[in-house]
Enzyme design. Structure first.
Site, mmCIF file in Angstrom:
data_model
loop_
_atom_site.group_PDB
_atom_site.id
_atom_site.type_symbol
_atom_site.label_atom_id
_atom_site.label_comp_id
_atom_site.label_asym_id
_atom_site.label_seq_id
_atom_site.Cartn_x
_atom_site.Cartn_y
_atom_site.Cartn_z
ATOM 1 N N HIS A 32 3.906 -7.335 -5.866
ATOM 2 C CA HIS A 32 4.739 -8.255 -6.637
ATOM 3 C C HIS A 32 5.691 -7.474 -7.542
ATOM 4 O O HIS A 32 6.017 -7.910 -8.638
ATOM 5 C CB HIS A 32 3.874 -9.249 -7.432
ATOM 6 C CG HIS A 32 3.210 -10.253 -6.532
ATOM 7 N ND1 HIS A 32 3.850 -11.392 -6.089
ATOM 8 C CD2 HIS A 32 1.981 -10.258 -5.968
ATOM 9 C CE1 HIS A 32 3.022 -12.066 -5.291
ATOM 10 N NE2 HIS A 32 1.888 -11.404 -5.194
ATOM 11 N N THR A 33 6.100 -6.331 -7.067
ATOM 12 C CA THR A 33 7.099 -5.537 -7.790
ATOM 13 C C THR A 33 8.447 -5.569 -7.077
ATOM 14 O O THR A 33 9.467 -5.291 -7.696
ATOM 15 C CB THR A 33 6.657 -4.063 -7.898
ATOM 16 O OG1 THR A 33 6.174 -3.661 -6.621
ATOM 17 C CG2 THR A 33 5.563 -3.877 -8.933
ATOM 18 N N SER A 65 5.525 -17.958 23.457
ATOM 19 C CA SER A 65 4.578 -17.046 22.804
ATOM 20 C C SER A 65 3.198 -17.183 23.415
ATOM 21 O O SER A 65 2.664 -18.286 23.514
ATOM 22 C CB SER A 65 4.495 -17.337 21.302
ATOM 23 O OG SER A 65 3.383 -16.651 20.775
ATOM 24 N N ALA A 123 -2.962 -13.644 7.858
ATOM 25 C CA ALA A 123 -3.757 -12.664 7.125
ATOM 26 C C ALA A 123 -2.944 -11.920 6.074
ATOM 27 O O ALA A 123 -3.454 -11.069 5.364
ATOM 28 C CB ALA A 123 -4.382 -11.665 8.095
ATOM 29 N N SER A 127 3.154 -11.000 9.698
ATOM 30 C CA SER A 127 3.503 -11.339 11.073
ATOM 31 C C SER A 127 4.904 -11.947 11.147
ATOM 32 O O SER A 127 5.587 -11.782 12.151
ATOM 33 C CB SER A 127 2.459 -12.269 11.689
ATOM 34 O OG SER A 127 2.301 -13.410 10.891
ATOM 35 N N SER A 128 5.359 -12.599 10.078
ATOM 36 C CA SER A 128 6.692 -13.207 10.167
ATOM 37 C C SER A 128 7.790 -12.133 10.118
ATOM 38 O O SER A 128 8.733 -12.169 10.904
ATOM 39 C CB SER A 128 6.890 -14.288 9.109
ATOM 40 O OG SER A 128 6.916 -13.737 7.821
ATOM 41 N N GLU A 160 14.164 -15.024 6.206
ATOM 42 C CA GLU A 160 13.018 -15.503 5.425
ATOM 43 C C GLU A 160 13.478 -16.374 4.250
ATOM 44 O O GLU A 160 12.972 -17.463 4.021
ATOM 45 C CB GLU A 160 12.274 -14.272 4.918
ATOM 46 C CG GLU A 160 10.844 -14.494 4.552
ATOM 47 C CD GLU A 160 9.958 -14.645 5.777
ATOM 48 O OE1 GLU A 160 9.240 -15.652 5.819
ATOM 49 O OE2 GLU A 160 9.978 -13.781 6.679
ATOM 50 N N ASP A 172 8.468 -6.278 3.022
ATOM 51 C CA ASP A 172 7.851 -6.422 4.347
ATOM 52 C C ASP A 172 8.813 -5.989 5.452
ATOM 53 O O ASP A 172 8.466 -5.206 6.332
ATOM 54 C CB ASP A 172 7.418 -7.876 4.583
ATOM 55 C CG ASP A 172 6.415 -8.346 3.543
ATOM 56 O OD1 ASP A 172 5.888 -7.484 2.810
ATOM 57 O OD2 ASP A 172 6.172 -9.560 3.455
HETATM 58 C C1 GLA Z 1 4.852 -10.878 0.182
HETATM 59 C C2 GLA Z 1 6.370 -10.794 0.154
HETATM 60 C C3 GLA Z 1 6.835 -9.419 -0.315
HETATM 61 C C4 GLA Z 1 6.146 -9.009 -1.619
HETATM 62 C C5 GLA Z 1 4.634 -9.230 -1.538
HETATM 63 C C6 GLA Z 1 3.941 -9.009 -2.847
HETATM 64 O O1 GLA Z 1 4.345 -10.021 1.158
HETATM 65 O O2 GLA Z 1 6.901 -11.066 1.422
HETATM 66 O O3 GLA Z 1 8.233 -9.419 -0.465
HETATM 67 O O4 GLA Z 1 6.682 -9.679 -2.704
HETATM 68 O O5 GLA Z 1 4.318 -10.533 -1.089
HETATM 69 O O6 GLA Z 1 4.012 -7.673 -3.223
#
Ligand code: GLA
Length: 385
Positions: A32-33, A65, A123, A127-128, A160, A172
């Site tokens: 969450h940074t 899929s 999980a 995956s997205s 996204e 991600d």
């Molecule tokens: C999800 C979001 C990322 C990030 C994390 C927390 O995976 O897609 O952008 O914010 O949460 O670190």
């Protein structure tokens, strides 16, 4: 692979198929940074999404899929690339096609595509983002495009944020687009400067612990945390010129924090600032082969996400606290957005079997269903196979 090829041929009556792959990711620390303009330290894993694809002569796009066989082949046209609820998972690749075209890349034919993913569903292993990036490299390959990888990453994030409507940061897509075998990526989300760090854990393994609790509420709570951090920045702006919490050192934050009147908002901001600091320290610890410090920082990260940021929940806390109690555990924490999904632990290789047995037992006794465990191999980012 051969099996997927034969499914492709049966479904689409084409045999000139090409194969692409994009991984999932774990984040070692720095949670969450990303949307707070701070550091993250993720790596790509060898679980991921495969896409088998061939161009068509017309403008039709057929996608199937192997993970959702009940949905059958979903068909749309290059002439209508709007989000449609009934198109379900296909909205992710559709969004990529649309935004790449809008960015000026000539994608002028239809295609047949078969997807298959082995990332455990729901999980929190991205995956997205994996399906977004596998679509990116697939389009690059099929249409002979040259797309700067960081641009592809940004377009994935745009899908996204704007096409799907989840307000996530860039971590991600970046980890999945830019990953390298055996390496984690220290990424400054403010500047997108990055550095690869070899992960040499000698006689240790990284273990993923899947709580099998789906990340319910994740999207709404996620957006709520973002808003809370934005509010903290707004309050602090009256006292210091900043655009994000990532710009503050711990010492600066300690001096300023009293200016945030709301106690909850203060704790959210505290997490963002301290977690950012921990991430930098963790990278240095790893460079010095100081695994003990790295593990301690992981544990502190989890405690902060549990108590100050409040994104863990009973399942993640149970599994991480069980992991902490095991002989041979160097550190453990939740990974990803939280609210369920996966945690990770660094464990001495010869203690891994006992670790899985004991943590699995403690988890099932308390939560009432089983957790799953996977040993991590750090793999490459999205590519053609
Ligand atoms: C999800 C979001 C990322 C990030 C994390 C927390 O995976 O897609 O952008 O914010 O949460 O670190």
């Amino acid at each position: 692979m051969e099996q997927l090829k034969s499914i492709f041929t049966k479904k689409f009556h084409q045999s000139n198929v090409r194969m692409f792959f994009a991984p999932g990711r774990i984040n070692l620390i720095g949670e969450h940074t990303d949307y707070n303009g701070g550091y993250v330290f993720p790596c790509a894993i060898t679980f991921g999404t495969y896409a088998l694809a061939a161009k068509r002569e017309d403008k039709q796009i057929n996608m199937y899929s192997e993970n959702f066989p009940d949905k059958g082949v979903i068909t749309f046209s290059l002439d209508d690339l709007n989000y449609k609820v009934e198109d379900d998972w296909v909205n992710y690749p559709k969004g990529m096609i649309r935004y790449l075209i809008e960015a000026g890349y000539p994608i002028d034919n239809g295609m047949d595509v078969l997807f298959y993913g082995n990332i455990p569903n729901g999980a929190g292993l991205s995956s997205s983002a994996s399906i977004e990036l596998v679509t990116g490299v697939m389009l690059e390959g099929l249409f002979g495009l040259t797309i700067q990888r960081v641009e592809m990453v940004r377009i994935g994030q745009k899908v996204e944020n704007e096409f799907i409507g989840v307000n996530s940061g860039i971590m991600d897509q970046f980890a999945i687009g830019m990953g390298k075998e055996g390496k984690a990526i220290l990424l400054d989300c403010n500047t997108l400067e990055y550095e690869y760090a070899p992960i040499e854990l000698e006689n240790h393994r990284i273990i993923i612990m899947n709580t099998n609790k789906r990340r319910e509420l994740a999207d709404s709570k996620y957006n709520e945390r973002r808003t809370e951090c934005e509010l903290a920045v707004k309050e602090l702006k009256n006292f210091k010129k900043i655009n994000s919490l990532g710009e503050l050192t711990v010492a600066q934050f300690e001096k300023l924090q009293g200016q945030i009147p709301n106690e909850v908002i203060r704790r959210r901001a505290k997490h963002a600032v301290y977690e950012n600091e921990r991430t930098k320290l963790a990278k240095t610890a790893l460079e010095h082969h100081d695994l003990a410090t790295f593990g301690k920082l992981m544990n502190e990260s989890h405690i902060s996400l549990r108590d100050d940021y409040e994104v863990t929940g009973k399942e993640l806390d149970t599994i991480v606290e069980a992991a902490w109690q095991q002989e041979g555990t160097v550190g453990a924490r939740m990974t990803g957005a939280g609210f369920g999904g996966c945690a990770i632990a660094i464990v001495e290789t010869d203690k891994v079997n006992d670790f899985i047995k004991n943590v699995g037992k403690m988890y099932e006794e308390k939560i009432g269903y089983k957790a799953d465990f996977y040993s991590v191999t750090i793999g490459d980012g999205a590519k053609e196979l």
